[in-house]
Design a protein around this motif. Sequence first.
Motif, PDB file in Angstrom:
ATOM      1  N   GLU A  96      16.294  84.497  18.720  1.00 39.38           N
ATOM      2  CA  GLU A  96      15.896  84.579  20.123  1.00 39.38           C
ATOM      3  C   GLU A  96      16.998  85.318  20.864  1.00 39.38           C
ATOM      4  O   GLU A  96      18.161  84.897  20.847  1.00 39.38           O
ATOM      5  N   ASP A 134      18.174  85.821  24.230  1.00 39.98           N
ATOM      6  CA  ASP A 134      17.863  85.215  25.529  1.00 39.98           C
ATOM      7  C   ASP A 134      18.455  86.023  26.661  1.00 39.98           C
ATOM      8  O   ASP A 134      19.672  86.090  26.824  1.00 39.98           O
ATOM      9  N   ALA A 151      13.375  86.551  25.344  1.00 40.72           N
ATOM     10  CA  ALA A 151      12.842  85.547  26.262  1.00 40.72           C
ATOM     11  C   ALA A 151      13.913  85.215  27.285  1.00 40.72           C
ATOM     12  O   ALA A 151      15.041  85.722  27.218  1.00 40.72           O
ATOM     13  N   TRP A 170       8.654  86.411  30.060  1.00 45.54           N
ATOM     14  CA  TRP A 170       8.090  85.943  28.794  1.00 45.54           C
ATOM     15  C   TRP A 170       6.730  86.570  28.524  1.00 45.54           C
ATOM     16  O   TRP A 170       5.895  86.642  29.431  1.00 45.54           O
TER      17      TRP A 170
END
Lengths: 378, 424
Positions: B376, B378, B407, B415
């Motif tokens: 991920e 971020d 994300a 998102w």
Amino acid sequence: MEHSSLTQPFFDLVEERHQYAREWKARTGGKVLGYFCTYVPEELLYGADILPVRIMGGLEPADVSEAHIASMYCPFSRDCLSEGLLGRYDYLDGITITKSCMHIMQTFRSWAQHIPLEFSYFMGMPSLVGGHLAPKYLVTELEGLKKALEGWIGREITDADIDRGMEIVNANRGLLRDMYELRKPDPPLLWGGEAAAVVMSSMVTDKREHNSRLQSLLAGLAQRQDGPKRGSRLMIVGSEIQDLELYDIIEGGGGVVVMDEHCFGSRYFWNQSRPGQDRMGAIADRFIERPRCPLKDVNERVRLGYILNLAQEWKVDGVLLEHQKFCAPHEYDLPHIKRVLEENNIPTFLMEMDMTLHRGAITTRTEAFLEMLELDLV
Amino acid sequence: MAIAYRTERLAVYDKAKEIRLKHYRDVLAANEEGRFLSVGNMHAPKEFLAAMFPDFIHVGGEPWAVFVTREGEESGLPTRAVEAVEKHGYTRDMCGFMRMSWGSMFLDESPGGKPFPKPRVVIATNQCDYKGKWSQVMSEHLGVPFYCVEAGNFQADASWKPHEPSIEYMVGQFHDFIAWLEKTFEQSFDPAKFTEIMANTYRSRCLWAEVIQLQAHAPAPLEFKLLLPFFLSMEYWAYKQEIVDLLTELRDETKDRIAKGITPLPEEKCRVIHEGLPPWYALHMFRFLRERGIAVVAGSNHVMFMPSVLNIADDGSFDPQSPVNWEGTPRNLDEAIRFRAVMQWQSDIWGVDPRRKTYCLRQTLKMLKGQGVIFEQDRGCEFFSVGIPEVKRAIQQDGYAAMQYEANRVDQREWSWPHVSDAM
Ligand code: SF4
Ligand code: SF4
């Protein structure tokens, strides 16, 4: 923009910094060490006969760093890494950094991982510089760096070496402060872009040479006839403002930058280390007492009052608040700086910087800000 | 032919969820009940306060942000919160957790409509670029005292061996913190209580390590989503006896599941690691993966707690499968404070150096027999995202499969599930 013959050599030093370092190496046989953040103990490096050079971005879109640093990190950190990966710093013998923001630390780490070098050293640095334990801890870290440097250069760095290093860098800091004093008169004796070129060139030039050039500059400025005319007096507060074209835009539009508080300006050189028997303690104290970067202004806010004082002392009409896109450290301080300045009737203007300057947009917005200041002045 | 395993609910899961819910009920009632409340980041040195105030509650900004995101949805609180932060002049690209918790504070609103809990003190550990400043703004806005501690060095290599000057620096700061607390709140500090608190923290970490080691079993007895509430408990309240009991139960039930062949997936086609924390509004992604037989066994953020209770070799390496060192449980104040410093330093350094993250991830993959990694990236957390491209490349060069999705853990405006599910 055409520059005066007084200051052109400093612009040349910035422009030709890579060539300069290569020639310096060939001439002296010494080692060149790149660093990423102004929190670096140059006293020790000069004492070790190493040339420290600040690593700068190339100010051009380069996608080579994309495979190493995600686009959500600041353009400056990505640009610096690109320069390394493109081989522009192939003359470096080593790199160093002290604990800094996550963005530029990542640049250091990717550089160390992918570009073979003799030496790379990460030094701890307290962020809570106001704490009473910080100086002692910092001395331990400085001792660690000293030992690593000694291992690298193959000799001891003696007290006399450190004293010599301290003398060289302190002289430079003092001369740069003298130059900033010449920005106080109205009109100031030099343009903001010129002052920025002088400071930036000091980051990439042997300071012994820079000191003598600075002395001549200061003497020349006292006689100067072609200096700036009166205009709105501006200050720039922010992070890594290394694009000198920004000054051309501002100063070409009728303003004159008389003061700054950023990493390529006053924050780099403002205070000196105090010579004495406790040499490492003196270097540590200088870091503790120097103008803080936002990351080091945590427990108590010192920066706000400090910036306001500079703005008042240099009698600025307005302040440009710059930040790099995604730069966390500066982004959390800017709303507070803006508030404090405006509460003291100093208008501000926010400017977000990317890898390259959006010349058109910045020109339009700067002109509007200058016009507003002019109206106020009338 | 694929083997179908027996799936059964994890009984202790509901207990973990209940602890979380009770915590938020307690937080929301704390001001009315006159309890001693602190706010700050989750890793803030809350254990020292716990040793002084029996009714103490700490509100960690990160879980609070998750709470606002998940439980405030109905009243539109998450969106209003981030907009409130923007109105205060902060940019949208700053830490998502921080903006969500600031937003709730600026609006003086908690999920359910109660005011933001008013603390007596703000405490922090200055781990990433944000945590110190995050708390500084909170203390200024709320008008309460502030105390922050830090590790001075994030040494650049893969070693897990404590950097002694940093540990000494932190230990000194903790002693100062005790003195400051005693003076500010005119309350004396109880060394024996603190030692027991840190002993519990140590025990929780040991139990956690044993649970993660059990995940090596194929098929895996647990999966990433099931681990979430325990991970939170471990991070947040590891010092409480209640959590030691919870994790003991989890470990024992996990062993039992292995013995009985119980798994969360009817069919385990492949085993992957999730690197980073998932966006809390999109936990359905784990169901999506489960339905496809993909077992998300853990993450390196689970393993990063383990070095503090395992033996670290002289070269700084550790073997996550080695027996947990229960003998290291702190026995006195000095050992307790040192352990607090070491565990802090180790979680700080995990995030900041791609080489260490890569090392930790390799160890995780090896131990858990992972075949691939879902990263991920971020956009709202620079700490977890540092060096992801470097780590990913290294893992791919080792021959593992890897994918990455972008994300923002709390800001849903960034998102896109259709894109992420396609990539998965
Ligand atoms: S601009 Fe900001 S984020 Fe980038 S290197 Fe400087 S302080 Fe770090
Ligand atoms: S950047 Fe990441 S680690 Fe730092 S405070 Fe925000 S969420 Fe936490």
